[in-house]
Design a protein around this motif. Structure first.
Motif, PDB file in Angstrom:
ATOM      1  N   ALA A 110       4.658  26.377 -26.352  1.00 54.94           N
ATOM      2  CA  ALA A 110       5.105  27.780 -26.389  1.00 54.94           C
ATOM      3  C   ALA A 110       6.314  27.931 -27.308  1.00 54.94           C
ATOM      4  O   ALA A 110       6.408  28.889 -28.086  1.00 54.94           O
ATOM      5  N   THR A 111       7.237  26.974 -27.239  1.00 58.05           N
ATOM      6  CA  THR A 111       8.422  27.019 -28.103  1.00 58.05           C
ATOM      7  C   THR A 111       8.013  26.887 -29.570  1.00 58.05           C
ATOM      8  O   THR A 111       8.548  27.583 -30.431  1.00 58.05           O
ATOM      9  N   GLY A 112       7.066  26.014 -29.850  1.00 64.28           N
ATOM     10  CA  GLY A 112       6.561  25.853 -31.224  1.00 64.28           C
ATOM     11  C   GLY A 112       5.915  27.126 -31.733  1.00 64.28           C
ATOM     12  O   GLY A 112       6.119  27.521 -32.888  1.00 64.28           O
ATOM     13  N   GLN A 113       5.129  27.775 -30.878  1.00 61.36           N
ATOM     14  CA  GLN A 113       4.492  29.027 -31.271  1.00 61.36           C
ATOM     15  C   GLN A 113       5.540  30.112 -31.512  1.00 61.36           C
ATOM     16  O   GLN A 113       5.445  30.878 -32.472  1.00 61.36           O
ATOM     17  N   ALA A 114       6.546  30.163 -30.662  1.00 63.96           N
ATOM     18  CA  ALA A 114       7.625  31.148 -30.840  1.00 63.96           C
ATOM     19  C   ALA A 114       8.380  30.862 -32.130  1.00 63.96           C
ATOM     20  O   ALA A 114       8.738  31.782 -32.874  1.00 63.96           O
ATOM     21  N   ARG A 115       8.623  29.588 -32.411  1.00 64.99           N
ATOM     22  CA  ARG A 115       9.301  29.209 -33.659  1.00 64.99           C
ATOM     23  C   ARG A 115       8.460  29.619 -34.861  1.00 64.99           C
ATOM     24  O   ARG A 115       8.976  30.160 -35.843  1.00 64.99           O
ATOM     25  N   ASP A 116       7.142  29.383 -34.793  1.00 64.79           N
ATOM     26  CA  ASP A 116       6.260  29.768 -35.893  1.00 64.79           C
ATOM     27  C   ASP A 116       6.268  31.280 -36.099  1.00 64.79           C
ATOM     28  O   ASP A 116       6.319  31.760 -37.234  1.00 64.79           O
ATOM     29  N   ALA A 157       0.835  -1.201   0.000  1.00 65.62           N
ATOM     30  CA  ALA A 157       0.000   0.000   0.000  1.00 65.62           C
ATOM     31  C   ALA A 157       0.869   1.249   0.000  1.00 65.62           C
ATOM     32  O   ALA A 157       0.591   2.225  -0.710  1.00 65.62           O
ATOM     33  N   GLN A 158       1.954   1.212   0.808  1.00 67.99           N
ATOM     34  CA  GLN A 158       2.857   2.365   0.827  1.00 67.99           C
ATOM     35  C   GLN A 158       3.559   2.492  -0.525  1.00 67.99           C
ATOM     36  O   GLN A 158       3.721   3.592  -1.049  1.00 67.99           O
ATOM     37  N   SER A 159       3.980   1.385  -1.107  1.00 65.81           N
ATOM     38  CA  SER A 159       4.645   1.409  -2.411  1.00 65.81           C
ATOM     39  C   SER A 159       3.680   1.905  -3.483  1.00 65.81           C
ATOM     40  O   SER A 159       4.051   2.653  -4.371  1.00 65.81           O
ATOM     41  N   GLU A 160       2.417   1.452  -3.383  1.00 65.63           N
ATOM     42  CA  GLU A 160       1.414   1.879  -4.363  1.00 65.63           C
ATOM     43  C   GLU A 160       1.159   3.374  -4.237  1.00 65.63           C
ATOM     44  O   GLU A 160       1.068   4.093  -5.230  1.00 65.63           O
ATOM     45  N   ARG A 161       1.069   3.879  -3.010  1.00 62.69           N
ATOM     46  CA  ARG A 161       0.862   5.304  -2.771  1.00 62.69           C
ATOM     47  C   ARG A 161       2.053   6.098  -3.319  1.00 62.69           C
ATOM     48  O   ARG A 161       1.893   7.106  -3.995  1.00 62.69           O
ATOM     49  N   ALA A 162       3.253   5.604  -3.030  1.00 66.10           N
ATOM     50  CA  ALA A 162       4.470   6.281  -3.519  1.00 66.10           C
ATOM     51  C   ALA A 162       4.507   6.251  -5.052  1.00 66.10           C
ATOM     52  O   ALA A 162       4.876   7.236  -5.698  1.00 66.10           O
ATOM     53  N   ALA A 163       4.097   5.111  -5.618  1.00 64.80           N
ATOM     54  CA  ALA A 163       4.088   4.994  -7.079  1.00 64.80           C
ATOM     55  C   ALA A 163       3.074   5.965  -7.680  1.00 64.80           C
ATOM     56  O   ALA A 163       3.339   6.609  -8.701  1.00 64.80           O
ATOM     57  N   ARG A 164       1.883   6.088  -7.039  1.00 65.63           N
ATOM     58  CA  ARG A 164       0.880   7.038  -7.541  1.00 65.63           C
ATOM     59  C   ARG A 164       1.392   8.469  -7.458  1.00 65.63           C
ATOM     60  O   ARG A 164       1.178   9.273  -8.362  1.00 65.63           O
ATOM     61  N   GLU A 165       2.035   8.780  -6.331  1.00 65.54           N
ATOM     62  CA  GLU A 165       2.591  10.127  -6.179  1.00 65.54           C
ATOM     63  C   GLU A 165       3.658  10.385  -7.240  1.00 65.54           C
ATOM     64  O   GLU A 165       3.724  11.460  -7.837  1.00 65.54           O
ATOM     65  N   GLU A 166       4.469   9.382  -7.495  1.00 63.45           N
ATOM     66  CA  GLU A 166       5.510   9.499  -8.530  1.00 63.45           C
ATOM     67  C   GLU A 166       4.873   9.693  -9.902  1.00 63.45           C
ATOM     68  O   GLU A 166       5.299  10.532 -10.693  1.00 63.45           O
ATOM     69  N   LEU A 167       3.810   8.913 -10.184  1.00 61.96           N
ATOM     70  CA  LEU A 167       3.104   9.057 -11.468  1.00 61.96           C
ATOM     71  C   LEU A 167       2.457  10.435 -11.590  1.00 61.96           C
ATOM     72  O   LEU A 167       2.499  11.056 -12.658  1.00 61.96           O
ATOM     73  N   ASP A 168       1.853  10.915 -10.495  1.00 66.88           N
ATOM     74  CA  ASP A 168       1.258  12.246 -10.516  1.00 66.88           C
ATOM     75  C   ASP A 168       2.316  13.310 -10.779  1.00 66.88           C
ATOM     76  O   ASP A 168       2.118  14.243 -11.558  1.00 66.88           O
ATOM     77  N   SER A 169       3.459  13.151 -10.118  1.00 64.17           N
ATOM     78  CA  SER A 169       4.556  14.098 -10.304  1.00 64.17           C
ATOM     79  C   SER A 169       5.052  14.062 -11.753  1.00 64.17           C
ATOM     80  O   SER A 169       5.276  15.104 -12.373  1.00 64.17           O
ATOM     81  N   LEU A 170       5.202  12.848 -12.285  1.00 61.55           N
ATOM     82  CA  LEU A 170       5.622  12.711 -13.690  1.00 61.55           C
ATOM     83  C   LEU A 170       4.580  13.316 -14.633  1.00 61.55           C
ATOM     84  O   LEU A 170       4.931  13.945 -15.635  1.00 61.55           O
ATOM     85  N   GLY A 171       3.310  13.119 -14.329  1.00 69.32           N
ATOM     86  CA  GLY A 171       2.238  13.697 -15.150  1.00 69.32           C
ATOM     87  C   GLY A 171       2.325  15.218 -15.174  1.00 69.32           C
ATOM     88  O   GLY A 171       2.150  15.850 -16.220  1.00 69.32           O
ATOM     89  N   ARG A 172       2.580  15.820 -13.994  1.00 77.64           N
ATOM     90  CA  ARG A 172       2.710  17.280 -13.937  1.00 77.64           C
ATOM     91  C   ARG A 172       3.926  17.750 -14.749  1.00 77.64           C
ATOM     92  O   ARG A 172       3.869  18.753 -15.456  1.00 77.64           O
ATOM     93  N   GLU A 173       5.024  17.019 -14.640  1.00 77.97           N
ATOM     94  CA  GLU A 173       6.223  17.376 -15.408  1.00 77.97           C
ATOM     95  C   GLU A 173       5.957  17.269 -16.907  1.00 77.97           C
ATOM     96  O   GLU A 173       6.395  18.113 -17.691  1.00 77.97           O
ATOM     97  N   ILE A 174       5.236  16.213 -17.298  1.00 76.58           N
ATOM     98  CA  ILE A 174       4.894  16.031 -18.716  1.00 76.58           C
ATOM     99  C   ILE A 174       4.016  17.185 -19.194  1.00 76.58           C
ATOM    100  O   ILE A 174       4.227  17.742 -20.279  1.00 76.58           O
ATOM    101  N   ASP A 175       3.019  17.566 -18.369  1.00 76.37           N
ATOM    102  CA  ASP A 175       2.160  18.700 -18.729  1.00 76.37           C
ATOM    103  C   ASP A 175       2.977  19.984 -18.861  1.00 76.37           C
ATOM    104  O   ASP A 175       2.777  20.779 -19.789  1.00 76.37           O
ATOM    105  N   SER A 176       3.905  20.201 -17.927  1.00 80.15           N
ATOM    106  CA  SER A 176       4.751  21.389 -17.957  1.00 80.15           C
ATOM    107  C   SER A 176       5.618  21.395 -19.219  1.00 80.15           C
ATOM    108  O   SER A 176       5.723  22.409 -19.910  1.00 80.15           O
ATOM    109  N   LEU A 177       6.229  20.241 -19.509  1.00 81.88           N
ATOM    110  CA  LEU A 177       7.063  20.144 -20.713  1.00 81.88           C
ATOM    111  C   LEU A 177       6.232  20.318 -21.985  1.00 81.88           C
ATOM    112  O   LEU A 177       6.679  20.932 -22.950  1.00 81.88           O
ATOM    113  N   SER A 178       5.023  19.784 -21.967  1.00 82.20           N
ATOM    114  CA  SER A 178       4.132  19.927 -23.115  1.00 82.20           C
ATOM    115  C   SER A 178       3.786  21.399 -23.342  1.00 82.20           C
ATOM    116  O   SER A 178       3.778  21.880 -24.478  1.00 82.20           O
ATOM    117  N   SER A 179       3.516  22.117 -22.250  1.00 79.96           N
ATOM    118  CA  SER A 179       3.218  23.553 -22.354  1.00 79.96           C
ATOM    119  C   SER A 179       4.422  24.306 -22.894  1.00 79.96           C
ATOM    120  O   SER A 179       4.288  25.176 -23.761  1.00 79.96           O
TER     121      SER A 179
END
Length: 151
Positions: free
Chosen positions: A57-63, A31-53
Motif C-alpha cells: 500500500a505504501t509503494g502504491q501511495a508512493r507511486d 510437544a508443548q514447545s513445538e506447539r508454542a513454536a508453531r503458534e509463534e511461527l503462525d503469528s510471525l507469518g501473519r505479521e509478515i503478511d500484514s507488513l507486506s500488505s
C-alpha cells in the motif's frame, strides 16, 4: 556374588523406567514447545503478511504521489514557459511604447514649432494690416508694382 547382579539388574530396570519417564516427560515438553513454536511461527507469518500488505500500500501511495508530482512539475514547467513568453511580449510592447513616445515627443515638438510659426505669421499679418489701415490705399497697379519690387 549371585546376589550382586540382581541389584544391578534392578538398578538397570529402574534406570530404564526413569529414562522412559524422562523421555515421556521430555516428549510432552517438546510437544508443548513445538506447539508454542508453531503458534509463534503462525503469528510471525501473519505479521509478515500484514507488513507486506502495508508495504504494498505504501509503494502504491508512493507511486501515485510520484505520478502526481510529475504532473505538477510538467504543469509548472508549462507555466514558466508561458510566463517567459509573456515577459518577452511585455518587453516588446514596452519597446514599442518607448518608440511611440519618442514619435509623440517629436511630433509635439514639431507642432509647438508650427504653432509658434503660425503665431509669428499672424502677428506679422496683423502688423501689415495695421500698417495698411493707417496708410492710404494704393491702386491695383501700384500694388502689382510693389509686389514685383518685393520679390
Amino acid at each position: 556374588m549371585k546376589g550382586t547382579p540382581r541389584p544391578r539388574a534392578a538398578r538397570r530396570l529402574l534406570f530404564g523406567v526413569g529414562l522412559a519417564g524422562a523421555l515421556l516427560l521430555a516428549s510432552g515438553v517438546l510437544a508443548q514447545s513445538e506447539r508454542a513454536a508453531r503458534e509463534e511461527l503462525d503469528s510471525l507469518g501473519r505479521e509478515i503478511d500484514s507488513l507486506s500488505s502495508r508495504l504494498t500500500a505504501t509503494g502504491q501511495a508512493r507511486d501515485s504521489a510520484t505520478q502526481a508530482l510529475q504532473v505538477t512539475e510538467t504543469e509548472l514547467a508549462q507555466t514558466h514557459q508561458r510566463l517567459d513568453a509573456l515577459q518577452a511580449e511585455r518587453r516588446g510592447v514596452e519597446d514599442e511604447a518607448r518608440v511611440l513616445r519618442g514619435h509623440r515627443d517629436r511630433l509635439q515638438g514639431e507642432r509647438s514649432a508650427q504653432v509658434a510659426a503660425l503665431a509669428e505669421q499672424f502677428a506679422a499679418l496683423y502688423r501689415l494690416e495695421s500698417e495698411s489701415i493707417s496708410r492710404p490705399r494704393l491702386s491695383s497697379s501700384s500694388r502689382a508694382a510693389r509686389s514685383l519690387w518685393a520679390s
